[in-house]
Design a protein around this motif. Structure first.
Motif, PDB file in Angstrom:
ATOM      1  N   ALA A  21      15.497  16.007 -24.957  1.00  0.00           N
ATOM      2  CA  ALA A  21      16.056  17.411 -24.786  1.00  0.00           C
ATOM      3  C   ALA A  21      15.815  18.248 -23.688  1.00  0.00           C
ATOM      4  CB  ALA A  21      15.162  18.086 -26.190  1.00  0.00           C
ATOM      5  N   VAL A  22      14.679  17.993 -22.944  1.00  0.00           N
ATOM      6  CA  VAL A  22      14.668  18.440 -21.595  1.00  0.00           C
ATOM      7  C   VAL A  22      15.661  18.114 -20.694  1.00  0.00           C
ATOM      8  CG1 VAL A  22      12.954  18.990 -19.534  1.00  0.00           C
ATOM      9  CG2 VAL A  22      12.079  18.805 -22.008  1.00  0.00           C
ATOM     10  N   ASN A  23      16.074  16.780 -20.554  1.00  0.00           N
ATOM     11  CA  ASN A  23      17.066  16.200 -19.844  1.00  0.00           C
ATOM     12  C   ASN A  23      18.407  16.736 -20.259  1.00  0.00           C
ATOM     13  OD1 ASN A  23      18.169  14.319 -17.807  1.00  0.00           O
ATOM     14  ND2 ASN A  23      18.690  13.040 -19.598  1.00  0.00           N
ATOM     15  N   LEU A  24      18.901  16.780 -21.300  1.00  0.00           N
ATOM     16  CA  LEU A  24      20.156  17.204 -21.977  1.00  0.00           C
ATOM     17  C   LEU A  24      20.243  18.661 -21.430  1.00  0.00           C
ATOM     18  CD1 LEU A  24      20.797  15.039 -24.898  1.00  0.00           C
ATOM     19  CD2 LEU A  24      21.694  14.672 -22.786  1.00  0.00           C
ATOM     20  N   THR A  25      19.128  19.411 -21.820  1.00  0.00           N
ATOM     21  CA  THR A  25      19.324  21.055 -21.572  1.00  0.00           C
ATOM     22  C   THR A  25      19.454  21.228 -20.061  1.00  0.00           C
ATOM     23  OG1 THR A  25      18.032  21.021 -23.486  1.00  0.00           O
ATOM     24  CG2 THR A  25      18.265  23.162 -22.110  1.00  0.00           C
ATOM     25  N   ARG A  26      18.575  20.275 -19.141  1.00  0.00           N
ATOM     26  CA  ARG A  26      18.699  20.660 -18.114  1.00  0.00           C
ATOM     27  C   ARG A  26      20.248  20.403 -17.213  1.00  0.00           C
ATOM     28  NH1 ARG A  26      18.053  17.130 -13.034  1.00  0.00           N
ATOM     29  NH2 ARG A  26      18.547  15.372 -14.610  1.00  0.00           N
ATOM     30  N   VAL A  27      21.113  19.390 -17.879  1.00  0.00           N
ATOM     31  CA  VAL A  27      22.303  18.866 -17.289  1.00  0.00           C
ATOM     32  C   VAL A  27      23.235  20.126 -17.630  1.00  0.00           C
ATOM     33  CG1 VAL A  27      23.913  17.307 -17.638  1.00  0.00           C
ATOM     34  CG2 VAL A  27      21.849  16.500 -17.262  1.00  0.00           C
ATOM     35  N   PHE A  28      23.119  20.247 -19.171  1.00  0.00           N
ATOM     36  CA  PHE A  28      23.884  21.397 -19.793  1.00  0.00           C
ATOM     37  C   PHE A  28      24.024  22.706 -18.870  1.00  0.00           C
ATOM     38  CE2 PHE A  28      24.775  25.000 -22.303  1.00  0.00           C
ATOM     39  CZ  PHE A  28      25.989  24.672 -22.795  1.00  0.00           C
ATOM     40  N   SER A  31      12.646   8.061 -19.661  1.00  0.00           N
ATOM     41  CA  SER A  31      12.926   9.318 -20.065  1.00  0.00           C
ATOM     42  C   SER A  31      12.249  10.339 -18.947  1.00  0.00           C
ATOM     43  CB  SER A  31      11.967   9.947 -21.485  1.00  0.00           C
ATOM     44  OG  SER A  31      12.195   9.144 -22.606  1.00  0.00           O
ATOM     45  N   LEU A  32      11.300   9.943 -18.223  1.00  0.00           N
ATOM     46  CA  LEU A  32      10.862  10.833 -17.112  1.00  0.00           C
ATOM     47  C   LEU A  32      11.835  10.719 -15.890  1.00  0.00           C
ATOM     48  CD1 LEU A  32       7.226   9.951 -17.403  1.00  0.00           C
ATOM     49  CD2 LEU A  32       8.113  12.122 -17.784  1.00  0.00           C
ATOM     50  N   VAL A  33      12.293   9.318 -15.622  1.00  0.00           N
ATOM     51  CA  VAL A  33      13.277   9.055 -14.694  1.00  0.00           C
ATOM     52  C   VAL A  33      14.680   9.866 -14.622  1.00  0.00           C
ATOM     53  CG1 VAL A  33      14.642   7.422 -13.383  1.00  0.00           C
ATOM     54  CG2 VAL A  33      12.374   6.695 -14.013  1.00  0.00           C
ATOM     55  N   ALA A  34      14.935   9.897 -15.873  1.00  0.00           N
ATOM     56  CA  ALA A  34      16.242  10.670 -16.128  1.00  0.00           C
ATOM     57  C   ALA A  34      16.115  12.241 -15.736  1.00  0.00           C
ATOM     58  CB  ALA A  34      16.525  10.655 -17.643  1.00  0.00           C
ATOM     59  N   ILE A  35      14.968  12.826 -16.038  1.00  0.00           N
ATOM     60  CA  ILE A  35      14.982  14.203 -15.607  1.00  0.00           C
ATOM     61  C   ILE A  35      14.931  14.400 -13.998  1.00  0.00           C
ATOM     62  CG2 ILE A  35      13.331  16.318 -15.555  1.00  0.00           C
ATOM     63  CD1 ILE A  35      12.117  15.079 -18.405  1.00  0.00           C
ATOM     64  N   LEU A  51      13.153  21.293 -30.329  1.00  0.00           N
ATOM     65  CA  LEU A  51      13.175  22.829 -29.883  1.00  0.00           C
ATOM     66  C   LEU A  51      12.552  23.064 -28.834  1.00  0.00           C
ATOM     67  CD1 LEU A  51      13.497  24.809 -33.265  1.00  0.00           C
ATOM     68  CD2 LEU A  51      15.412  24.292 -31.753  1.00  0.00           C
ATOM     69  N   PHE A  52      11.211  22.409 -28.522  1.00  0.00           N
ATOM     70  CA  PHE A  52      10.324  22.594 -27.566  1.00  0.00           C
ATOM     71  C   PHE A  52      11.044  22.074 -26.315  1.00  0.00           C
ATOM     72  CE2 PHE A  52       6.973  21.065 -24.982  1.00  0.00           C
ATOM     73  CZ  PHE A  52       6.313  22.166 -24.601  1.00  0.00           C
ATOM     74  N   GLY A  53      11.718  20.854 -26.324  1.00  0.00           N
ATOM     75  CA  GLY A  53      12.353  20.274 -25.111  1.00  0.00           C
ATOM     76  C   GLY A  53      13.577  21.099 -25.019  1.00  0.00           C
ATOM     77  N   VAL A  54      14.138  21.850 -25.713  1.00  0.00           N
ATOM     78  CA  VAL A  54      15.490  22.644 -25.511  1.00  0.00           C
ATOM     79  C   VAL A  54      14.836  23.745 -24.633  1.00  0.00           C
ATOM     80  CG1 VAL A  54      17.284  24.042 -26.267  1.00  0.00           C
ATOM     81  CG2 VAL A  54      16.785  21.626 -27.086  1.00  0.00           C
ATOM     82  N   LEU A  55      13.839  24.514 -25.393  1.00  0.00           N
ATOM     83  CA  LEU A  55      13.414  25.679 -24.657  1.00  0.00           C
ATOM     84  C   LEU A  55      12.855  25.416 -23.265  1.00  0.00           C
ATOM     85  CD1 LEU A  55      11.418  27.284 -27.705  1.00  0.00           C
ATOM     86  CD2 LEU A  55      13.773  27.998 -26.807  1.00  0.00           C
ATOM     87  N   LEU A  56      12.114  24.337 -22.968  1.00  0.00           N
ATOM     88  CA  LEU A  56      11.438  24.111 -21.907  1.00  0.00           C
ATOM     89  C   LEU A  56      12.560  23.660 -20.759  1.00  0.00           C
ATOM     90  CD1 LEU A  56       8.897  23.410 -20.514  1.00  0.00           C
ATOM     91  CD2 LEU A  56       9.137  21.026 -20.868  1.00  0.00           C
ATOM     92  N   GLY A  57      13.700  22.823 -21.288  1.00  0.00           N
ATOM     93  CA  GLY A  57      14.720  22.630 -20.140  1.00  0.00           C
ATOM     94  C   GLY A  57      15.382  23.984 -19.964  1.00  0.00           C
ATOM     95  N   GLY A  58      15.510  24.947 -20.937  1.00  0.00           N
ATOM     96  CA  GLY A  58      16.290  25.943 -20.679  1.00  0.00           C
ATOM     97  C   GLY A  58      15.709  27.246 -20.018  1.00  0.00           C
ATOM     98  N   PHE A  59      14.247  27.508 -20.016  1.00  0.00           N
ATOM     99  CA  PHE A  59      14.050  28.470 -19.553  1.00  0.00           C
ATOM    100  C   PHE A  59      12.986  28.248 -18.537  1.00  0.00           C
ATOM    101  CE2 PHE A  59      15.161  29.649 -24.043  1.00  0.00           C
ATOM    102  CZ  PHE A  59      15.603  30.743 -23.821  1.00  0.00           C
TER     103      PHE A  59
END
Length: 609
Positions: A427-434, A299-303, A497-505
């Motif tokens: 969620a952080v990784n997928l949001t970052r990619v998007f 999970s960490l490596v993917a980010i 949601l926390f992962g999405v917000l963290l990856g998005g903002f």
């Protein structure tokens, strides 16, 4: 009709083989005038036939019909090697998932590889792919399952090396094949051992044996580790996980299948082995440890990845790690639930990024951006696939995570925390990619990117609808819980949601791309290079094998060769000397034999006395 359906169910895996055989005239280059597309149509037609046949079987088995088909391959006193298939609602559902995703992946490949003259060869390999996966879904024999896993490994090797003119592709195919060989050799040892102990390779007989078997502690540990080793390599789990990252050098349509159902095949066998692993001391602990380490580390490596395909491939290892945890805790329902929801969502994600790669000819996240408005179907598919992969109501992965957390809530709270952490990091990784691909300003490679043509758009839209319908399907087959623990729901939704917000903002500053401070740079490199495991292999395993090979070569050249050469020279010299002493008189030969026997007898008597 129903009985004939069950009797001919073994034909479903054979459709893929027939389709592969029909493509051979084009794949081998014997037919060139028509181009390779007819081969693709033949294989696609046979896959469609397999899907229809499987759909009729599924409707029949849902009403309670089951069947077991057995072929006795080799029979001898005390030995019965047979291949058996189990036809029920679970196996036919798994088979339908394989054939359904194969149809969509092949339609996607028609557009993705449209101008590739190796198209016929690709579809031939996809036929073998599909046949092996369908056979594994129906197999009720450990021996047959192992053989089909080997066919799957060979197909994976050939598909990864599809563009064999590229050095990186050749290296990726070789590494994938050799890495899987490590686990497969150990698995073969376990298969032979458990078959010898139980007297059969059929799963029902193995389960009956496991209920009364008592293995010595040392042998039980070795047997458990051997049976685990194969799925560890197939499912890309630590420490045999590097091959999946390198496998992204292959064509994206093959990556769709590889990251959704191919890696799941090893996990499916592991789930079937669970009743046997229970009697192996330490096996469950090893499964939980491997799954937990893989889930957190990957999970960490993917980010930290900047390659769009590699960013998603590492998350595949993460979800298979959760499957290992489910099997290790004897909760196979959770493992199967994760396999189902992950396969459908991950296939959609890889289709979406495949469309991006085809349109832009780029898979570097730092060179993409602004594609959301230009590729609405692709971006919508990525959003739906991403939401289906993390714990957000009401899509598929939410219910699989809920199933696991609800089971571990009171008994294993550490695993509850692990699932929530994995959900947040994913969620952080997928949001970052998007965010990097579809949002922001257009880059030079994305300014004129159009939406993909229909062969790529149709599978994306179809899978998007299927992902949205997953909760309804789960409700129809009565897999959703009857009562809801709202505390678990709140934790899951909050973590997602926390992962999405963290990856998005969180702003990705340019200075973060390559930090100046040594500690931050070390952490970034540690994750980007997968904790330097490849370097660890290079300086340990590879160094040991190379040193042993060099030592063996030196011994062979300077010791063995000299002994053999000296013996040969001595024989030649002795023969030359002997020919001058040969008189042709029999009495001389008898005297020589007598003297030799006398000397040998005297030597023996001296040693004894």
């Amino acid at each position: 009709m129903p009985s004939s359906l069950l009797e001919t169910s073994w034909w479903v895996p054979c459709y893929g083989l027939v389709g592969a055989a029909l493509t051979l005239p084009w794949a081998t280059g014997y037919v060139r005038r028509t181009g390779p597309r007819p081969a693709a149509y033949f294989n696609l037609l046979m896959t469609l036939a397999a899907f229809v046949h499987g759909f009729l079987l599924l409707q029949h088995t849902r009403n309670g019909a089951t069947a077991t088909i057995v072929w006795h391959w080799l029979q001898a006193p005390g030995l019965d090697l047979s291949f058996s298939l189990l036809i029920n609602s679970v196996t036919t559902s798994a088979m339908e998932l394989v054939t359904g995703l194969s149809i969509l992946a092949q339609i996607f490949a028609l557009g993705y590889l449209e101008k590739d003259w190796g198209l016929a060869r690709f579809f031939a390999l996809m036929g073998f792919f599909e046949a092996a996966l369908s056979g594994i879904a129906l197999s009720d024999s450990l021996l047959l399952s192992y053989g089909l896993l080997e066919v799957l490994t060979l197909s994976t090797y050939l598909l990864i090396g599809f563009w064999y003119a590229q050095p990186l592709v050749v290296k990726a195919a070789r590494d994938a094949f050799l890495t899987k060989r490590v686990g497969d050799i150990l698995l073969l040892m376990g298969v032979v051992a458990v078959g010898s102990l139980a007297g059969s390779y059929d799963f029902p007989a193995l389960y009956d044996w496991a209920e009364t078997a008592h293995l010595p502690e040392g042998w039980g540990v070795l047997l458990g580790l051997a049976l685990i080793a194969g799925p560890t390599g197939k499912c890309a789990q630590v420490p045999l996980h590097l091959w999946l990252d390198e496998a992204m050098e292959g064509p994206n349509p093959a990556s769709i299948m590889r990251n959704s159902v191919v890696v799941a095949a090893g996990a499916y066998i592991l789930i079937k082995l669970q009743p046997i692993l229970v009697i192996c001391p330490g096996a469950n602990a090893a499964l939980i440890l491997i799954g937990a380490v893989t889930a957190i580390s990957e999970s960490l490596v993917a980010i930290a990845q900047i390659d769009i395909k590699r960013a998603l491939s590492h998350s595949t290892s993460v979800y298979l790690g959760l499957v290992f945890i489910g099997v290790g805790t004897n909760w196979t329902d959770f493992a199967l639930f994760v396999l189902l929801t992950h396969a459908i969502a991950k296939a959609l994600l890889f289709m979406s990024i495949g469309s991006v790669i085809m349109t832009t000819n780029c898979q570097d996240l730092t060179e993409l951006g602004g594609l959301g408005g230009r590729m609405p179907a692709t971006s919508s598919g990525f959003v739906i696939g991403g939401l289906s992969l993390i714990g957000l109501l009401p899509l598929g992965a939410f219910w699989s995570f809920y199933c696991g957390i609800n089971h571990y809530w009171s008994t294993m709270p550490a695993l509850v925390v692990l699932i929530l952490v994995v959900n947040t990091l994913t969620a952080v990784n997928l949001t970052r990619v998007f965010r990097l691909v579809f949002l922001g300003a257009a880059q030079p490679k994305t300014r004129r990117a159009p939406e993909v043509p229909w062969p790529l758009a149709v599978p994306i839209v179809t899978l998007s609808i299927l992902n949205l319908l997953v909760p309804i399907i789960l409700q129809r087959v009565q897999l959703l819980p009857t009562t809801i623990n709202w505390t678990i729901v709140a934790l899951l939704v909050t973590s997602g949601l926390f992962g999405v917000l963290l990856g998005g903002f969180v702003t990705l500053k340019r200075s973060w791309t390559r930090p100046i401070k040594v500690p931050l740079r070390f952490v970034q490199d540690l994750l980007a290079y997968d904790f330097y495991i490849e370097e660890l292999y290079r300086y340990t395993v590879i160094w040991a094998v190379r040193s042993l090979s060099q030592c063996s070569a030196w011994v062979d050249r300077h010791i063995v060769d000299r002994i053999v050469n000296t013996t040969g020279v001595a024989s030649l010299v002795g023969g030359e000397l002997l020919k001058y002493s040969a008189t042709g008189q029999s009495q001389a030969y008898l005297l020589l034999v007598f003297v030799g026997v006398a000397i040998l007898g005297g030597a023996i008597a001296w040693l004894l006395l």
